[in-house]
Design an enzyme around this catalytic site. Structure first.
Site, short mmCIF file in Angstrom:
data_model
loop_
_atom_site.label_atom_id
_atom_site.label_comp_id
_atom_site.label_asym_id
_atom_site.label_seq_id
_atom_site.Cartn_x
_atom_site.Cartn_y
_atom_site.Cartn_z
N SER A 145 0.85 -1.18 0.00
CA SER A 145 0.00 0.00 0.00
C SER A 145 0.90 1.25 0.00
O SER A 145 1.78 1.35 -0.83
CB SER A 145 -0.94 -0.04 1.20
N ASP A 188 -8.25 -5.53 -6.22
CA ASP A 188 -7.87 -4.38 -5.39
C ASP A 188 -8.13 -3.08 -6.14
O ASP A 188 -7.55 -2.86 -7.21
CB ASP A 188 -6.40 -4.49 -5.02
N HIS A 216 -6.25 -6.45 -1.76
CA HIS A 216 -5.16 -5.54 -1.38
C HIS A 216 -3.98 -6.32 -0.77
O HIS A 216 -4.11 -6.99 0.24
CB HIS A 216 -5.69 -4.52 -0.38
#
Length: 515
Positions: free
Chosen positions: A197, A449, A474
């Site tokens: 991320s 994602d 994710h």
């Protein structure tokens, strides 16, 4: 992700304790990376360390940082007029590390407590043995315990002025130098940056800016192109919508119909009372602002579900079943029912996310995850350099139409922090899509994602490679091995390790030539 900017600009969701409006997608990234350890997570064995980093206190003469016999290093790494320091926390696990022929996997911490990342990045623990790796998890400044000015760190923009990705990367570089100098056997070992991320963005940027520090980087679910006009502003919410569309007939269409149903009930006081009761809200809706907050909260719930649509039960943001969107969509099959029935179905769907454990007595629209750690710091980052445009049109996505409005967002930021965003800075600093001169970066993205829309999904060169995981949400590849992992993520991890082993071999081959 963490990440900033505005998404559904007119959905005025107020982050608890923070005045600036963080859009659902941005807030979702922050909360995703800042939740407390899942209850089912096995605690990892690591040692806790601190390094003194220098903080520029040009305007902060009253701030006193206590030194605890740790190495001193700069907080304003790019200034020369002050020598104040702060303690940066980092964790080390060396059970599988070999001084001869080993490596160092360095997690570039993002917007949250580093112990959470340590216990939730199972991939690093799973591959430590075969890579003979020491694991290092570095905490990002202004998060967890690494607060440059203690409880004054978030006091105002002067104290927050040193919360940037550039300063964080410099922290990591100084820390690696410290580790190589102080740990016997670490000096001549290759370091590989790993992150997911926002941490994945940092891992990629670290390799770009400090290629002499790390031999390569694994950047998982890293939306490094979600800035400026590099990708369409609507791509994120379109992927969220596709996740729901593929998970059940009429699921996304039912959600799209729900906004007008809410609006129709919200026209009267009786309708607001009905909504409050039908949705099981902890606090009754009383005005238009409450309704906007409700819709933002529901939007963020769908976003969170898209990010954590994992193939097994998880306790990442909330306790959830396997493939949670499929479970949600069982309640959202018919967009043509009455408004009352449709919203009762929405309540059942929300209950999957907020009450899968059966312990919630009501639904709190101020909470979408089990914690809000790191919210203040992320709000500031969103208002400075991490400016990601988001928009919706209600046609290609299942949300109400909203335009990206930088001016309004900038005004909100100025009211809250006294700063205005620099939307072009990240592209200027890190190159945008002009990164072909760099080497040895793996960009992994799951097709489920929504952040993949701003990620690198095609190979740029033979050493800037993209790995796509069709059944991945994710950064699924950074999670620990699970019996229910799809074959695609197993293959992705295998390929990632293959690249890492090659980087390690190349490093030692080069070292032998020098000697």
């Amino acid at each position: 992700m963490g990440c900033p900017a505005v998404l559904l600009l007119l959905l005025a969701f107020l982050t608890p304790g923070v005045a600036i409006r963080v859009p659902p997608a941005m807030k979702a990234l922050s909360s995703l990376r800042a939740s407390p350890p899942p209850r089912h997570t096995v605690a990892k064995k690591y040692s806790i360390h601190y390094i003194q980093q220098k903080v520029l206190a040009r305007y902060l003469h009253a701030c006193i940082i206590q030194l605890n016999h740790h190495k001193t290093s700069l907080v304003d790494h790019f200034g020369f007029t002050a020598d104040e320091t702060f303690k940066q926390r980092y964790l080390i696990a060396d059970e599988h590390w070999k001084k001869n022929g080993g490596s160092i996997l360095f997690y570039t911490g993002n917007e949250g407590d580093i112990t959470w990342f340590c216990n939730n990045t199972g991939f690093m623990w799973d591959v430590a043995d075969q890579l003979k790796a020491m694991l290092v998890f570095a905490e990002h400044r202004y998060y967890g315990e690494s607060l440059p000015f203690g409880n004054k760190s978030f006091k105002d923009s002067r104290h927050l002025n040193f919360l940037t990705s550039e300063q964080a990367l410099a922290d990591f570089a100084v820390l690696i130098k410290h580790l190589k100098r102080t740990i016997p056997g670490a000096k001549n070992q290759p370091v590989i940056a790993v992150g997911g991320s926002y941490g994945g963005m940092l891992a990629a940027w670290f390799r770009m800016k400090y290629p002499h520090m790390v031999v390569g980087a694994l950047a998982a679910s890293a939306p490094i192109w979600h800035f400026g006009n590099l990708v369409p502003c609507g791509v994120f919410m379109e992927i969220v919508t596709k996740d729901f569309k593929r998970s059940g007939p009429n699921c996304s269409e039912t959600i799209r119909s729900s906004w007008d149903a809410i609006n129709r009930f919200a026209r009267t006081g009786a309708g607001l009372r009905w909504l409050s009761e039908a949705l099981g809200l902890c606090t009754a809706l009383t005005n238009t602002e409450d309704v906007q907050r409700l819709k933002a909260w529901i939007s963020e719930t769908w976003i969170n579900l898209a990010m954590v649509d994992y193939p097994y039960e998880s306790d990442f943001l909330q306790p959830l079943p396997a493939w949670p969107i499929k479970v949600v969509c069982q309640y959202l099959k018919n967009p043509s029912v009455s408004d009352a029935q449709l919203l009762q179905n929405i309540f059942q769907a929300l209950n999957v996310y907020y009450n899968y454990s059966g312990q919630a007595s009501c639904l709190n629209i101020s909470e979408t995850t089990t914690s809000s750690l790191g919210t203040q710091g992320w709000s500031y980052q969103a208002c400075t350099e991490m400016v990601m445009p988001f928009c919706t049109n209600g046609i290609d996505d299942m949300f109400e139409p909203h335009l990206w409005n930088l001016g309004e967002f900038s005004d909100d930021c100025f009211k809250q922090w006294g700063v205005r965003p620099r939307p072009a800075w990240i592209i200027t600093m890190y190159g945008g899509k002009n990164i072909s001169s760099h080497t040895n970066i793996i960009f992994s993205n799951g097709e489920l994602d929504p952040w993949s829309g701003g990620g690198v999904t095609k190979d740029i060169t033979d050493t800037l490679v993209a790995i796509t995981i069709p059944e991945g949400a994710h950064h699924l590849d950074l999670r620990a091995r699970n019996a229910f992992d799809p074959t695609t993520v197993l293959l992705a991890r295998s390929l990632e390790v293959r690249h890492m082993k090659q980087w390690i071999r190349d490093f030692y081959a080069s070292l032998r030539k020098k000697h």
